[in-house]
Design a protein around this motif. Structure first.
Motif, short mmCIF file in Angstrom:
data_model
loop_
_atom_site.label_atom_id
_atom_site.label_comp_id
_atom_site.label_asym_id
_atom_site.label_seq_id
_atom_site.Cartn_x
_atom_site.Cartn_y
_atom_site.Cartn_z
N PRO A 198 -97.66 -37.95 73.44
CA PRO A 198 -98.88 -38.41 74.12
C PRO A 198 -100.18 -37.92 73.48
O PRO A 198 -101.22 -38.56 73.64
CB PRO A 198 -98.73 -37.86 75.54
CG PRO A 198 -97.77 -36.72 75.40
CD PRO A 198 -96.82 -37.10 74.31
N GLY A 199 -100.14 -36.83 72.73
CA GLY A 199 -101.36 -36.31 72.13
C GLY A 199 -101.57 -36.72 70.69
O GLY A 199 -102.56 -36.32 70.05
N ALA B 224 -90.24 -39.89 66.88
CA ALA B 224 -91.48 -39.33 67.40
C ALA B 224 -91.29 -37.89 67.86
O ALA B 224 -92.12 -37.02 67.59
CB ALA B 224 -92.00 -40.19 68.55
N ARG B 225 -90.19 -37.62 68.54
CA ARG B 225 -89.91 -36.25 68.99
C ARG B 225 -89.76 -35.31 67.79
O ARG B 225 -90.27 -34.18 67.81
CB ARG B 225 -88.64 -36.22 69.84
CG ARG B 225 -88.81 -36.84 71.22
CD ARG B 225 -87.64 -36.48 72.12
NE ARG B 225 -86.39 -37.05 71.65
CZ ARG B 225 -85.91 -38.25 72.01
NH1 ARG B 225 -86.60 -39.01 72.86
NH2 ARG B 225 -84.76 -38.70 71.54
N VAL C 62 -94.70 -53.62 70.01
CA VAL C 62 -95.53 -53.04 71.07
C VAL C 62 -94.68 -52.12 71.93
O VAL C 62 -95.10 -51.01 72.29
CB VAL C 62 -96.18 -54.14 71.93
CG1 VAL C 62 -96.79 -53.55 73.20
CG2 VAL C 62 -97.26 -54.87 71.12
N ARG C 63 -93.46 -52.55 72.26
CA ARG C 63 -92.59 -51.70 73.08
C ARG C 63 -92.25 -50.41 72.35
O ARG C 63 -92.19 -49.33 72.98
CB ARG C 63 -91.32 -52.47 73.45
CG ARG C 63 -91.57 -53.60 74.44
CD ARG C 63 -90.28 -54.05 75.11
NE ARG C 63 -89.40 -54.75 74.18
CZ ARG C 63 -89.43 -56.05 73.95
NH1 ARG C 63 -90.34 -56.82 74.56
NH2 ARG C 63 -88.58 -56.61 73.11
N ARG C 64 -92.03 -50.47 71.04
CA ARG C 64 -91.79 -49.25 70.26
C ARG C 64 -92.99 -48.33 70.31
O ARG C 64 -92.85 -47.10 70.45
CB ARG C 64 -91.45 -49.60 68.80
CG ARG C 64 -90.14 -50.33 68.63
CD ARG C 64 -89.94 -50.81 67.19
NE ARG C 64 -89.94 -49.71 66.25
CZ ARG C 64 -90.75 -49.60 65.20
NH1 ARG C 64 -91.67 -50.54 64.98
NH2 ARG C 64 -90.66 -48.58 64.39
N MET C 65 -94.19 -48.90 70.19
CA MET C 65 -95.41 -48.09 70.23
C MET C 65 -95.58 -47.42 71.60
O MET C 65 -96.03 -46.26 71.69
CB MET C 65 -96.62 -48.95 69.90
CG MET C 65 -96.66 -49.54 68.50
SD MET C 65 -96.87 -48.31 67.19
CE MET C 65 -98.53 -47.73 67.51
N VAL C 66 -95.25 -48.13 72.67
CA VAL C 66 -95.35 -47.56 74.01
C VAL C 66 -94.42 -46.35 74.13
O VAL C 66 -94.80 -45.30 74.68
CB VAL C 66 -94.99 -48.62 75.08
CG1 VAL C 66 -94.82 -47.98 76.45
CG2 VAL C 66 -96.07 -49.70 75.13
N ILE C 67 -93.22 -46.48 73.60
CA ILE C 67 -92.25 -45.37 73.65
C ILE C 67 -92.75 -44.19 72.83
O ILE C 67 -92.65 -43.03 73.25
CB ILE C 67 -90.88 -45.87 73.15
CG1 ILE C 67 -90.26 -46.79 74.22
CG2 ILE C 67 -89.96 -44.70 72.83
CD1 ILE C 67 -89.04 -47.52 73.74
N ILE C 68 -93.29 -44.45 71.65
CA ILE C 68 -93.79 -43.37 70.80
C ILE C 68 -94.96 -42.67 71.49
O ILE C 68 -95.07 -41.43 71.46
CB ILE C 68 -94.19 -43.93 69.42
CG1 ILE C 68 -92.93 -44.34 68.65
CG2 ILE C 68 -95.00 -42.91 68.62
CD1 ILE C 68 -93.20 -45.19 67.44
#
Length: 358
Positions: free
Chosen positions: A185-186, A150-151, A174-180
């Motif tokens: 965030p935008g 993601a970064r 879901v945990r992966r999506m939360v981290i991404i």
């Protein structure tokens, strides 16, 4: 002799190392074992095509693709390239189970025609536009991989992230999506299960995202291709648009999805269906009011540029998933699509798809 007659046709393996395994729910190739196609016209014009078989999706391999191409070579020699649509139909009948082989031949044929007439393919397909905003994929993996991917995507200036899910449990995804979401965030977020979930798992995934406050803009192929009822059930109940990919391989599939309410949109991939069939699918989806995504297999700049011409030239696409060339470590092509801050452009191309051998 007509200058547009096909006088020669050659194929060779195109093996491309990837920057990382392109991991999805059904497999994780470390190489793109594709095929390069050269098609020559009577006036000396040479068109280039690429076949990108993805075994996990269509069952094709590089070896089976080469065999399919050789099986139709003789029947194409001496044909007039201007009859590209009947030739595409002929290939559909001859190679019904080899869509990437058909596609590679169609791309070489259209590239040769475009070069002969000095017309870029985006104009050939209708001239609706010359650019597309694309996403980039976070392949299947663990949480650390999701964060670093993601970064890296954000650093490229890309503002839409497509996350491969379905290889792990819905809760882990879901945990992966939360981290991404935390790392980007935008960004607008898509999820693609490649048919790796059941209906129940899909609901768990969607409920988990909602509970965590992670907005999802699109959910692609949550359940297996043949689970038509499951696709329709999720389409009826989900507040997130459902997009069909593996369930939309032919025009008949798109018609069935439209009639049964099996998806809000479809992902068109030239390698999955061929060019002529994809045109029919585009027309049906548009007439049915379905959303459209342009996607691809694990393709180099050559095939990705061709897909960009198709989507930009036709217009009407809501999403563009044209990023697999960014996963290829090195190749011998020059030209084709240009990219800046998450947008690909082909307006500078003068003829054909604009990709040449370096």
């Amino acid at each position: 002799m007509l200058p547009t007659l096909i006088t020669d046709l050659n194929f060779e393996p195109l093996d491309l190392a990837l920057t990382e395994p392109f991991a999805i729910a059904t497999g994780a190739p470390t190489m793109a074992n594709n095929v390069l196609i050269r098609l020559k016209l009577a006036d000396g014009t040479v068109g280039l095509g690429e076949s990108a078989p993805l075994t996990a999706v269509s069952g094709e391999t590089q070896a089976s693709t080469l065999e399919a191409l050789h099986s139709v070579r003789q029947s194409l020699l001496g044909k007039d390239a201007r009859g590209w649509r009947p030739l595409g139909a002929l290939l559909g009948e001859a190679l019904p189970k080899a869509p990437s082989a058909r596609c590679g031949l169609e791309l070489a044929l259209l590239d040769a025609l475009g070069r002969h007439y000095r017309m870029p393919l985006f104009a050939f397909f209708g001239g609706a536009g010359t650019g597309l905003d694309i996403d980039m994929t976070v392949t299947a993996g663990d949480e650390a991989h999701a964060a670093s991917s993601a970064r890296a995507i954000v650093a490229r200036g890309i503002r839409t992230i497509k996350v491969k899910v379905g290889a792990l449990s819905a809760e882990e995804d879901v945990r992966r999506m939360v981290i991404i979401r935390r790392e980007a965030p935008g960004a607008r977020l898509f999820a693609d299960a490649n048919g790796g979930y059941t209906v129940a798992q899909s609901r768990t995934f969607l409920a988990g995202l909602e509970s965590e406050g992670v907005p999802l803009a699109l959910f692609e192929q949550p359940v297996p291709r043949e689970d038509w009822e499951g696709m329709a059930e999720l389409t009826r109940s989900s507040r997130v648009p459902i997009c069909a990919d593996e369930s939309a391989r032919t025009a008949k599939d798109v018609l069935r999805l439209a009639r049964e309410g099996g998806a809000h949109g479809v992902n068109l991939k030239l390698m999955k269906s061929g060019v002529v069939e994809s045109l029919a699918m585009w027309n049906l989806a548009r007439a049915s009011g379905m959303e459209l995504m342009m996607g691809g297999m694990v393709e180099s700049t050559l095939a990705m540029s061709s897909a960009a011409h198709f989507a930009a030239g036709l217009g009407g696409f809501d999403y563009a998933d044209l990023d697999t060339h960014l996963f290829i470590r090195e190749h011998s092509f020059r030209g084709g699509l240009r990219m800046q801050d998450g947008r690909v452009d082909i307006g500078h191309v003068q003829a054909g798809h604009g990709v040449d051998l370096g």
